[in-house]
Every structure is written in C-alpha cells, then in structure tokens.
Scaffold this motif. Structure first.
Motif, short mmCIF file in Angstrom:
data_model
loop_
_atom_site.label_atom_id
_atom_site.label_comp_id
_atom_site.label_asym_id
_atom_site.label_seq_id
_atom_site.Cartn_x
_atom_site.Cartn_y
_atom_site.Cartn_z
N SER A 258 0.81 -1.22 0.00
CA SER A 258 0.00 0.00 0.00
C SER A 258 0.85 1.27 0.00
O SER A 258 0.30 2.36 0.09
CB SER A 258 -0.92 0.01 1.23
OG SER A 258 -0.16 0.21 2.42
N ARG A 259 2.16 1.11 -0.09
CA ARG A 259 3.10 2.23 0.00
C ARG A 259 2.94 2.92 1.35
O ARG A 259 2.92 4.13 1.46
CB ARG A 259 2.91 3.22 -1.16
CG ARG A 259 3.05 2.61 -2.54
CD ARG A 259 2.98 3.64 -3.62
NE ARG A 259 4.25 4.37 -3.72
CZ ARG A 259 4.36 5.56 -4.31
NH1 ARG A 259 3.30 6.17 -4.81
NH2 ARG A 259 5.53 6.16 -4.38
N HIS A 260 2.81 2.08 2.38
CA HIS A 260 2.72 2.54 3.77
C HIS A 260 1.54 3.49 3.96
O HIS A 260 1.69 4.56 4.52
CB HIS A 260 4.04 3.19 4.19
CG HIS A 260 5.23 2.31 3.95
ND1 HIS A 260 6.34 2.73 3.26
CD2 HIS A 260 5.47 1.01 4.27
CE1 HIS A 260 7.22 1.74 3.19
NE2 HIS A 260 6.70 0.68 3.80
N ASN A 261 0.39 3.04 3.50
CA ASN A 261 -0.83 3.83 3.58
C ASN A 261 -1.76 3.21 4.62
O ASN A 261 -2.38 2.17 4.38
CB ASN A 261 -1.52 3.84 2.21
CG ASN A 261 -2.75 4.73 2.19
OD1 ASN A 261 -3.33 5.04 3.22
ND2 ASN A 261 -3.15 5.13 0.99
N CYS B 17 2.68 7.70 0.38
CA CYS B 17 1.30 7.39 0.01
C CYS B 17 0.49 8.64 -0.29
O CYS B 17 -0.63 8.55 -0.80
CB CYS B 17 0.62 6.57 1.10
SG CYS B 17 0.38 7.45 2.66
N ASN C 229 -4.37 9.19 -8.06
CA ASN C 229 -4.42 9.34 -6.60
C ASN C 229 -5.89 9.33 -6.18
O ASN C 229 -6.66 10.21 -6.57
CB ASN C 229 -3.81 10.69 -6.17
CG ASN C 229 -2.30 10.66 -6.13
OD1 ASN C 229 -1.70 9.63 -5.88
ND2 ASN C 229 -1.68 11.80 -6.39
N ILE D 26 -6.50 7.82 0.92
CA ILE D 26 -5.25 8.25 1.53
C ILE D 26 -5.60 8.99 2.82
O ILE D 26 -6.78 9.26 3.07
CB ILE D 26 -4.41 9.14 0.58
CG1 ILE D 26 -5.13 10.47 0.32
CG2 ILE D 26 -4.11 8.42 -0.72
CD1 ILE D 26 -4.26 11.47 -0.43
#
Length: 850
Positions: free
Chosen positions: A50-53, A119, A174, A179
C-alpha cells in the motif's frame, strides 16, 4: 446518462482498536516509528504493497484479522502506548506556545507541492519534501500555521526504464478517498467548494484536508462537478501541461487558496509563498484590501506586502516560472476591471523591465515586488539570488539587494532511521526530538560507543541492500528479463562494502554521470577484492528534460557493463521510500552539482543525520557545514569558463579523495571491528548537521526573522482602516514624484586624498531635494576598498548629518568615516528615501548617486 451519487464505506473497527482510525488520518504516524510499526504489525505485506498507507491498510485488512488484533494483548499494549504519545503530543503547547504565550500569530504557508509520505503522492522532489518537513516541524514546535496546496489527481510521474535505459513516465491515479485525507464539508454536510475566475468562466475547486500533526493542510481539487473536462485537469499533474495550464494552476493555488481560508473563517496575518507558484495571492490580497479598507491599488499593494514572505528556491531558470505577458493580461482582464487598474500596470509587477511591455512575466519578480521579506535557502544561494535579481533594484550595490537567506533543514524524526532514533534517545535523552535545534544536545552523540554505533550502521546498510535488491529484481521482471538476470539482480551489492549513494532530480547541472568520466579508475575501485567500493544511484528526470533522460540512460548502460555489474546500480522510481532507505544505509553521500546552481540541497543533511559522510562540491548548504572532520569537499570555490574542463578536474578530485582518503579510512579497522577514525567523523557530522540543519532550527528562524515581525508590521499598517498604510503609501508617492528634482550637486573631502590607517575621511556634500525635506531622505557616505577594476562593490555605509540649508536651494551634509585598513579605497555619496516606517532601507528605483 446515469447519475452516480458517491458515498463512503469505512472499515468496521472493533471498539478496542477504534483509535487506529484517528492515527491513520493524521500523518503524525509518518515520523513516529512506534506508530508505523504498529500499522505494519496488522499485515506487513499489505503495509508494504500500500506504500505505507494506513487508510488502505485498515480498509483491506481482513475483518478476522482486525478482530484478532483487538484481542491481542501485545498489540493492544503497543496501541495504547502510541495513542498515549499521540494524545500527549496534540495537547502540548510546543516551543512556540511556551515562548510566545500571548502571540496572536497565524501563518498560511503556500506551496505547489508537499512531500509528507510516499502514500500522499503530491510532491516531485526537494521543494515538496522541504514543504512537508516545514509543516512537520511547525507542528512539533506548536507554531500556528496552516498549509495550502493542490490535490493532484495524478501527482508527479512514476518512472520506469525500458531495456535500453530510457525513462518513461506513468501516472497512476491518486484516490483521495483512500489516503490520509478527508473532504472538507460545511455545517450542512455539503462539500466545501470555492471558485476562481478564469477567462469567460469560473472554475470550482473542492477541498481536502490532510492533518499533519497539529497543522492542517488544505488541498484544492478541480476534478469536480461544474468544471469542463479541461478545467478538471488543472489539478491533475504536478508540473504538467503547457504555459496556459501552469497559469491556471497557479491562479487556483494562489487566489483559490486564499478563498479556501476565507471560506473556513481562517484569518492568517502572514502569508508565506514557498517559491513563486502561489504569488498571484499577493494580487488577490491587494484587491481584498481595497474592498475592505477603501484603499487605492498602490496603497493596497504597499500595505499588504508587509505580511507577505517569499522564499526563492533555485537559480535555475526552469524553476522560476515565466509567462507571456499577453497571457497574464488575458487571465487577469476581469480582475483588473474589478480592481479599477490598467492591465499593463498589473503585468508590470512581474516584468524585469517594466518599461518593456513585451518582456516575460516572472512569478519570482512578482513575489519579490509584492513581499517585504524575501530569502534564499542557503547563505550562498542568498548571494546568488541577489546577483540574479539585481535588475529589479537598479543603482543598488548587489549585496544590498533585499533578499536574505535562511538555510534549509530536514525534519530529523522523519529521516533518521528507527534504529538510530532509539540510539540517539539513549545518548541525547528521550525528548531529543523536541530539542532538535539545541547544539549542546547533539554534542552528546560523542558519548555513543563506537562499536554500538558501527553495529547499528552496518545493520542499516544491510537492510538498505536488501531493499535495493528487491527493487532491482522487480525492475528486471517488469522489463521481462530472463530468470538468470533477475536472480543476478537479487545478488547485487555487497553488504560489507563501502557504499556510496547519489539520489536526486536528474537535472543536468547535478552531473549524475560525472563519476563515469574515468571508467578505468571506477573499475579499479569496484573490483578491489580487499577494499571494494560500490555505488547506488536513483532519481527522475522531468518528463520534458531530454538531456536529463540521457544522463539516466548513460548510467543505466554503465550498470550493464560486466566490469561494473552488481557494483553500480540504478534504483528506479525514486520517492520518499527509496530516499529513506538510501540516506539511512549508505556510508558516503555523493553530491557534485555545478556550483553555484544547487540552492541548498537537503539529501546530504538527511544522510549525515544517519551517520553517512558527505563528499560534495562546496555548493548550497555544504558551504556552511563543511570542515575536514565532517566530510570531504570537491574543490573549493573555483570558477571555470570551460565546463568540460571543470568536469575533468572535479571528476579527478572525486577519484583522488576516494582512493587516498575515503577508502583507506573506511577500511582502517586494525584489530577492532569498528573503524574508529571513521566513526569519529560520523559522530562529528551527526552533531553538527543534526543541530544546525534541521527544520526545527529553520522554522524557528522563519518565526523570529519573518513571521513575527511581518505580523506586527502588517497589523500596524492595516489597523484604524489602514491609516499608517495609507500615510506610508502617500509618502512613497510624494517621494517618487519629487525624485527627479533630487541631485547631489557637489562633493569634497575636508581630509585630503591620502590618509593613514585609523584617521578619518571627512566628506561634505551639497544635495538638492526639490520639494522634499531632509526628514524624507537619508544621505549616505558609501565607502570601502576598491577591487582590481577600481570598482567599489561592497562598501560600508555612514549616514551623513544635515548641517542646514546652503541658501542656494540645496542642503549641506557632513559625513565622517574611519579608515580601518590600508590600500586603495574609494567613496561615493548617495541619497535614498527614508521613513522610519519602512521595513527595508531600499525603495526600488529611487537611489541618487553623486
């Protein structure tokens, strides 16, 4: 057509772990290792994917796993600890609240990009990361600040290289509902929307809020109902599109951003423009002041400039937006009609030569002319900026151009690796994060045991290499490489070898491929079995920067060279995650821009705080930081007329330093496992860079030097229906009208032309002031050493005393200067407007020399 009405479904968190939602929607977690570790424990693979989300993590974690976590005593204990720290953080007054308990300061900080976490992909590089770090430190310090930016639907490009190493771009969307951002709503539950006027239409923007600790960041989003498909794309790509799209973006950011603050009932008294992209806000603020206080256009410009703070970030032309003047006229046609001013008068504010109606409209020139406080981002960059923009201040010595310098920094808790943070907490104390700008605190790093520091650093290097290998394998798979090639990528780099990192934007002036200039020496370095050196590169070129892409391709081809394969690698798709891995794991951080084009640079600061040593050209911040016990300087401050020769000289210097000092020092272990000469430099570098080059110090500098004085002055100028502002503007107008009558009629020395050191130079002058009076001007003796061209470039100023009327339509002035050193000196007499209400002694265009 179908009407699709959106609604939101949120995760169902068990009550015992409901506070995870609060944590997820405040990017405070991004600079708190315990919080990020807590999220990772829920599902490590999903956290990484999650790209650190944390918002995606909570949404996609299986309900059974959430229920399990709500019964896990270890997880709950960790959660309670993080929540307690978070709540205590939010309730603390911070440095500002304790230092200025009665202050009513409120700052609005505008930037085209913010780098908060990978994120939240609304950043491209250093400018955005600096903006994000500024907000984080403002939060830590308790500074009352609000951020304003753009909600880019596609952000900045993602990068991949094809099989020949050519950069291609892609733009994944995005999803702001996925987010750490929330739509801003009105009391009736409707989304907040603001409008800005563009030629023939209004453009609407909805608003998102990202909470950055105690600081809110509001983002404008034109991808909303009521806009044309083309206008919906205004907030699609960061730094995308043509001139027309860029003007639209900057109108939305500057003018739309102000309207967001007004719609929210926020009334900042200081407006900080981080680079020129938001400078149209100065025009809108002046128009608002006209309506609120009944001011003329000039009165409004003069009065509102007091609260405007402008930071310029680059001497590179591409970083200073310039638009065709007719395009600006077209976009501000209705604005000028509403303000009652000729369009050419507005356009002249952004032109280097207002007398040339065809000259380009520079956003930096607009910001400089409409801000009382301006600065570059390092001491050297301040000098470069004064030289670059001296045309706006004719007849003024370059060093007196009113552009100061506040050196950039980095947010230490964001960029220092968790392992080192724990180590620093033991040496510096648990509250080291709050006292990040205290030099005495950082000096305690010297107390760290060499062996422990080195073990920690080696573990960080090994973790970085594991990360890089995973990225290299993924890159090869994406290119369809054979299995053998992917396997080889997974074995690249040696966890024990001296590792040099280079990661930044691939603008050509940064000379990323300089290291390839002497391939034979490079091959000897990487192939040395006893003392090997390896290199990791990363970075993106702007999509339209073909020369920058060629540099990437040149490096990529070098990674395919059998003599360098596996010891020189390129990591694709550089972002904050790659940056954190590299600055925490390399031994040496390489930076070799063409001086003086690097305004500041912050990646080397991040690396230094993690114990890496800098090997850099003396440009940007490194000019201020460098000393031999901290790292290495490539050259000094030489100037070269031949860039190719400069490249040869400085590439040779890099190899000499590596071969003769860096490599021997790194591998000097004797019987000890830790290289003590190396760790001594690590500690000194951490102590100096940690104290001086962090954003806590930077934000404190902005507070003392810009925000507080700007707030106080703006309040004075605008109170009582802007009485002082009107008076000052009227005085400026009177002085400007009378200035053609001002002249220095005669000058003579009472003391002769050959003087001894310590004696006094006594000068008389007769000055005609026309309809002005002595109280309206300062007559000054400007004196100092002459250079080789017999020019007085950097003199000192002595205010001359008015001795009275000479009876012939002029005034007599006397000045006395003490001669401090021998040599060829010179002096001149000048007249400048003077009013104690001025922030600066300088009124552009109004200097009379004699």
């Amino acid at each position: 057509m179908r009407t699709v009405r959106p609604f939101t479904v949120v995760p169902r968190l068990p009550p015992r772990i409901e506070r995870l939602r609060d944590l997820a929607y405040n990017v405070w977690w991004s600079w708190n290792p315990d919080a990020t570790e807590l999220f990772a424990r829920l599902d490590p693979d999903l956290w990484r994917r999650s790209r650190h989300n944390p918002v995606v993590l909570l949404a996609e974690t299986a309900q059974a796993r959430l229920e399990e976590a709500s019964r896990d005593e270890a997880f709950l204990g960790a959660l309670d600890g993080v929540v307690q720290t978070y709540d205590r953080y939010l309730s603390d007054k911070g440095w500002f609240g304790r230092a200025f308990p009665d202050s009513a300061l409120k700052v609005a900080y505008f930037s085209a990009e913010f780098g908060l976490a990978e994120c939240v992909a609304i950043y491209s590089g250093g400018l955005g990361v600096l903006s994000g770090d500024h907000l984080k430190s403002a939060s830590d310090l308790g500074l009352p600040l609000v951020g304003v930016g753009m909600a880019y639907g596609e952000g900045y490009h993602r990068q991949y290289l094809n099989e020949s190493g050519w950069q291609y771009e892609f733009y994944p969307p995005n999803d702001f509902a996925a987010i750490p951002a929330r739509g801003v709503t009105l009391p009736d539950g409707q989304r907040l929307r603001v409008s800005v006027e563009l030629p023939g239409r209004s453009v609407h923007a909805q608003v998102w809020r990202v909470q950055v600790g105690r600081v809110p960041l509001y983002l404008l989003d034109t991808n909303t109902d009521g806009n044309t498909p083309d206008d919906r794309r205004i907030t699609a790509q960061l730094y995308g599109g043509d001139h027309d799209m860029r003007i639209r973006q900057e109108v939305v950011l500057g003018i739309g951003g102000l309207r967001v603050l007004a719609a929210l009932g926020l009334t900042p008294d200081v407006f900080h423009m981080n680079e020129g992209h938001s400078a149209f806000l100065a025009l809108e603020r002046a128009r608002q002041a006209m309506e609120a206080h009944g001011l003329s256009w000039q009165e409004a410009l003069d009065a509102t400039a007091a609260a405007n703070v402008f930071t310029t970030h680059t001497p590179v032309p591409a970083g200073n937006d310039e638009f065709p003047p007719d395009a600006v006229e077209d976009y501000f046609k209705d604005f000028c009609a509403r303000a009652g001013i000729p369009r050419e008068r507005l356009v002249s504010l952004g032109q280097l030569d207002p007398e040339n109606p065809k000259g380009g409209f520079s956003m930096t020139a607009l910001a400089l002319r409409t801000s009382e406080r301006s600065n570059g981002v390092s001491a050297l960059h301040g000098e470069v900026s004064r030289a670059m923009w001296t045309t706006l201040y004719p007849d003024l010595p370059e060093h007196e151009v009113p552009i100061g310098a506040i050196t950039n920094g980095v947010h230490a808790p964001t960029w220092i690796a968790p392992e080192l943070q724990h180590l620093y907490a033991r040496a510096l104390g648990r509250r080291w994060r709050e006292g990040a700008s205290d030099p005495a605190l950082w000096e305690r790093v010297a107390e760290l045991p060499d062996a422990e520091l080195w073990r920690t650093h080696e573990a960080m290097r090994e973790r970085m290499i594991t990360f890089v290998r995973e990225r290299l394998r993924a890159q090869e798979k994406r290119r369809g490489a054979p299995t053998a090639e992917t396997d080889r990528a997974g074995e690249a780099l040696d966890p024990d070898a001296l590792t040099v990192g280079f990661a930044r934007r691939f603008a050509t002036y940064k000379r990323a491929a300089l290291l390839l200039r002497d391939r034979a020496r490079l091959e000897r370095l990487v192939s040395d079995r006893e003392r090997p050196v390896q290199f990791i590169f990363a970075g993106k070129a702007h999509p339209k920067d073909e020369p920058g892409k060629k540099v990437i391709q040149e490096l990529f081809e070098a990674t395919r060279d059998p003599a360098l394969r596996g010891r020189l690698v390129f990591v694709e798709d550089y972002d904050m995650e790659v940056a954190r891995a590299m600055v925490s794991g390399v031994d040496v951080w390489l930076n070799n821009p063409r001086r003086p084009l690097e305004a500041s640079g912050t990646s080397g600061m991040k690396a230094a705080m993690n114990g890496a040593l800098n090997l850099s050209v003396l440009d940007g911040w490194w000019c201020e930081a460098w000393s031999p016990e901290l790292g290495w300087a490539i050259g000094r401050d030489e100037h070269y007329d031949d860039p190719d020769y400069q490249d040869t000289v400085e590439a040779t210097a890099i190899y000499d330093i590596l071969e003769k000092d860096v490599v021997p020092r790194f591998y000097d272990r004797a019987r000890a496992k830790a290289p003590h000469r190396w760790t001594a430099m690590m500690k000194r570098s951490v102590a100096v860079v940690g104290a001086r080059f962090n954003t806590h110090r930077m934000v404190e500098d902005y507070t003392h030097r810009c925000y507080l004085p700007a707030s106080a002055r703006a309040r004075c100028l605008l109170e009582d229906r802007a009485a002082l502002g009107r008076a000052l503007s009227e005085w400026r107008g009177r002085v400007r009208r009378a200035w053609p009558e001002v002249a220095v009629r005669a000058v003579r020395e009472r003391s002769g032309t050959e003087l001894e050191v310590g004696s006094e130079l006594v000068v008389e002058a007769r000055v005609a002031l026309g309809s002005l009076h002595p109280v309206d001007v300062a007559v000054e003796l400007y004196h100092g050493l002459l250079d080789a061209q017999r020019d007085l470039r950097r003199g000192e100023v002595v205010t001359m005393r008015c001795e009275g009327d000479d009876g012939e339509g002029a005034w007599r002035y006397l000045g006395v200067a003490r001669c401090q050193g021998s040599g060829q000196h010179g002096y001149a007499v000048r007249v400048m407007p003077y009013n104690e209400a001025l922030t600066h002694r300088v009124v552009p265009d109004l200097v009379r020399w004699g």
